[in-house]
Design a protein around this motif. Sequence first.
Motif, PDB file in Angstrom:
ATOM      1  N   ARG A  51    -100.014 -72.727 -22.617  1.00 31.86           N
ATOM      2  CA  ARG A  51     -98.726 -72.511 -23.319  1.00 31.86           C
ATOM      3  C   ARG A  51     -98.595 -73.461 -24.506  1.00 31.86           C
ATOM      4  O   ARG A  51     -98.136 -73.057 -25.573  1.00 31.86           O
ATOM      5  N   LYS A  52     -99.018 -74.708 -24.314  1.00 29.75           N
ATOM      6  CA  LYS A  52     -98.930 -75.685 -25.410  1.00 29.75           C
ATOM      7  C   LYS A  52     -99.750 -75.237 -26.616  1.00 29.75           C
ATOM      8  O   LYS A  52     -99.416 -75.528 -27.758  1.00 29.75           O
ATOM      9  N   ALA A  53    -100.838 -74.508 -26.352  1.00 29.58           N
ATOM     10  CA  ALA A  53    -101.687 -74.010 -27.448  1.00 29.58           C
ATOM     11  C   ALA A  53    -101.078 -72.765 -28.091  1.00 29.58           C
ATOM     12  O   ALA A  53    -101.648 -72.189 -29.019  1.00 29.58           O
ATOM     13  N   GLY A  54     -99.917 -72.319 -27.566  1.00 28.09           N
ATOM     14  CA  GLY A  54     -99.242 -71.149 -28.146  1.00 28.09           C
ATOM     15  C   GLY A  54     -99.727 -69.838 -27.554  1.00 28.09           C
ATOM     16  O   GLY A  54     -99.481 -68.765 -28.112  1.00 28.09           O
ATOM     17  N   TYR A  55    -100.405 -69.927 -26.414  1.00 29.50           N
ATOM     18  CA  TYR A  55    -100.933 -68.715 -25.766  1.00 29.50           C
ATOM     19  C   TYR A  55    -100.185 -68.461 -24.454  1.00 29.50           C
ATOM     20  O   TYR A  55     -99.550 -69.365 -23.908  1.00 29.50           O
ATOM     21  N   ASP A  56    -100.282 -67.217 -23.957  1.00 32.69           N
ATOM     22  CA  ASP A  56     -99.654 -66.878 -22.681  1.00 32.69           C
ATOM     23  C   ASP A  56    -100.699 -66.851 -21.580  1.00 32.69           C
ATOM     24  O   ASP A  56    -101.684 -66.112 -21.681  1.00 32.69           O
ATOM     25  N   PRO A  57    -100.483 -67.600 -20.500  1.00 34.23           N
ATOM     26  CA  PRO A  57    -101.383 -67.453 -19.351  1.00 34.23           C
ATOM     27  C   PRO A  57    -101.035 -66.161 -18.610  1.00 34.23           C
ATOM     28  O   PRO A  57     -99.866 -65.904 -18.345  1.00 34.23           O
ATOM     29  N   VAL A  58    -102.036 -65.349 -18.329  1.00 36.15           N
ATOM     30  CA  VAL A  58    -101.777 -64.056 -17.676  1.00 36.15           C
ATOM     31  C   VAL A  58    -102.348 -64.100 -16.262  1.00 36.15           C
ATOM     32  O   VAL A  58    -103.544 -64.312 -16.075  1.00 36.15           O
ATOM     33  N   MET A  59    -101.478 -63.896 -15.271  1.00 33.85           N
ATOM     34  CA  MET A  59    -101.951 -63.918 -13.885  1.00 33.85           C
ATOM     35  C   MET A  59    -102.308 -62.508 -13.419  1.00 33.85           C
ATOM     36  O   MET A  59    -103.011 -62.328 -12.444  1.00 33.85           O
ATOM     37  N   LYS A  60    -101.742 -61.504 -14.102  1.00 28.48           N
ATOM     38  CA  LYS A  60    -102.032 -60.125 -13.689  1.00 28.48           C
ATOM     39  C   LYS A  60    -101.980 -59.221 -14.915  1.00 28.48           C
ATOM     40  O   LYS A  60    -100.934 -59.079 -15.529  1.00 28.48           O
ATOM     41  N   ASP A  61    -103.109 -58.627 -15.278  1.00 24.37           N
ATOM     42  CA  ASP A  61    -103.055 -57.682 -16.397  1.00 24.37           C
ATOM     43  C   ASP A  61    -103.665 -56.350 -15.988  1.00 24.37           C
ATOM     44  O   ASP A  61    -104.017 -55.525 -16.800  1.00 24.37           O
ATOM     45  N   TRP A  62    -103.799 -56.172 -14.700  1.00 24.16           N
ATOM     46  CA  TRP A  62    -104.508 -54.992 -14.222  1.00 24.16           C
ATOM     47  C   TRP A  62    -103.896 -54.536 -12.929  1.00 24.16           C
ATOM     48  O   TRP A  62    -103.528 -55.334 -12.082  1.00 24.16           O
ATOM     49  N   ASP A  63    -103.749 -53.258 -12.752  1.00 30.10           N
ATOM     50  CA  ASP A  63    -103.292 -52.742 -11.470  1.00 30.10           C
ATOM     51  C   ASP A  63    -104.121 -51.521 -11.135  1.00 30.10           C
ATOM     52  O   ASP A  63    -104.410 -50.709 -12.013  1.00 30.10           O
ATOM     53  N   ALA A  64    -104.511 -51.419  -9.875  1.00 26.52           N
ATOM     54  CA  ALA A  64    -105.367 -50.311  -9.446  1.00 26.52           C
ATOM     55  C   ALA A  64    -104.741 -48.957  -9.776  1.00 26.52           C
ATOM     56  O   ALA A  64    -105.442 -47.958  -9.929  1.00 26.52           O
ATOM     57  N   ILE A  65    -103.426 -48.942  -9.936  1.00 28.36           N
ATOM     58  CA  ILE A  65    -102.744 -47.676 -10.222  1.00 28.36           C
ATOM     59  C   ILE A  65    -103.266 -47.055 -11.524  1.00 28.36           C
ATOM     60  O   ILE A  65    -103.323 -45.840 -11.702  1.00 28.36           O
ATOM     61  N   TYR A  66    -103.749 -47.930 -12.453  1.00 33.57           N
ATOM     62  CA  TYR A  66    -104.244 -47.423 -13.738  1.00 33.57           C
ATOM     63  C   TYR A  66    -105.553 -46.648 -13.593  1.00 33.57           C
ATOM     64  O   TYR A  66    -105.904 -45.853 -14.426  1.00 33.57           O
ATOM     65  N   SER A  67    -106.318 -46.949 -12.556  1.00 33.99           N
ATOM     66  CA  SER A  67    -107.606 -46.266 -12.413  1.00 33.99           C
ATOM     67  C   SER A  67    -107.607 -45.267 -11.265  1.00 33.99           C
ATOM     68  O   SER A  67    -108.594 -44.599 -11.023  1.00 33.99           O
ATOM     69  N   GLY A  68    -106.495 -45.220 -10.560  1.00 31.94           N
ATOM     70  CA  GLY A  68    -106.386 -44.273  -9.463  1.00 31.94           C
ATOM     71  C   GLY A  68    -107.151 -44.680  -8.229  1.00 31.94           C
ATOM     72  O   GLY A  68    -107.386 -43.864  -7.341  1.00 31.94           O
ATOM     73  N   ILE A  69    -107.582 -45.974  -8.116  1.00 34.86           N
ATOM     74  CA  ILE A  69    -108.302 -46.377  -6.901  1.00 34.86           C
ATOM     75  C   ILE A  69    -107.352 -47.123  -5.966  1.00 34.86           C
ATOM     76  O   ILE A  69    -106.302 -47.548  -6.363  1.00 34.86           O
TER      77      ILE A  69
END
Length: 372
Positions: free
Chosen positions: A354-372
């Motif tokens: 965050r200090k570097a001006g970036y967002d830490p992402v803990m989840k950017d994927w969900d199985a729902i997107y691939s249907g599995i």
Amino acid sequence: MKSFKDLFEQYQWDTIKGRLEQVTLPDVERSLQKKNRTIEDFLNFLSPIAAQKLEAMAKMTQQLTRKRFGKTIQLYAPLYLSNECQNICTYCGFSLGNSIRRKTLTDTELMTEASVLKSMEVNHVLLVSGEANKTVGIDYFLNAVQLLKPHFANISIEVQPLSEEEYRRLHHAGVNAVLVYQETYHQEVYKEYHPKGKKSNFGFRLETPDRIGKAGIHKIGLGVLLGLEDWRVDSFFNALHIDYLQKQYWKSRFSVSFPRLRPAEGIIEPNFIMEDKDLLQLICAYRIWNEDLEISISTRENEKFRDHIISLGATAMSAASKTNPGGYAVDKESLEQFETSDERSMDEIKSIIRKAGYDPVMKDWDAIYSGI
Ligand code: SF4
């Protein structure tokens, strides 16, 4: 072309080494100005002379990464399942010849480790194990994935090379990514580093990403163990491999990691030292050559380097990692695969991002997107 092996055999290690030394500054500049870059441009960015253009390359790397991935860093943590291994690898603490206490997590232990990761808000988990097919084979992995799936948005796996059918079963079970490192593409010395066990079969390992791609796995991760052989030549072959796979398995995404040889119980010293500035050049070379490639930085790297790389090409980072089975809670004293360098907590890493001006992402994927 049946597999990458067919393409690989058209190249010679020494020829690539010679070509890297012959690259000129105008060659690098021409490659930097191009719109669509090829593997030949990657070779130019990788060359010793390109180090003189590092500042311009770093600037371009930053712009390209922000354009494609935004100002985000995805965070994940490894979960070591087992340190049992049937291979001798001269650089690894889990090597068969090392008389260490072997440990494989039971179901209960697995869930205890998982609950510690969940308490750290980890949502992307990388399952890692030694290569011991009989005790830690496909059935063990499928069971682990089934147990963990309700608790994590993303499960990746870094285990022994499997068959296409086994990868397909993992895909259906919900595995999102498979990582497999060739370690070195120098076929002759590969045998010296891997004298015993299934891993000594260079060709079988080389064709593994093809099997992963054919099985339809969503993301394929490649890398070489930096420090074994000339990192420039090895990285050229690694990029050639990615280039081939992207064309062949265009539905999959690709990531590259940069494991630098780290101290571990009973292992060899690095043959080739790779300085931080070399690693930065390598990361820039990958990004400028390939804008879609995900770039992952592990806790093998030191704090200073990791802090800087947040804004210089990284898209994913591990944090608060334990590299031993049970390392988070169950058996903190079991032998680790290698010593981590950056031991800061998940919260500390988030705040640095965050200090570097970036967002830490803990989840950017969900199985729902691939249907599995
Ligand atoms: S690198 Fe992998 S295969 Fe080799 S000894 Fe270590 S765990 Fe086993």
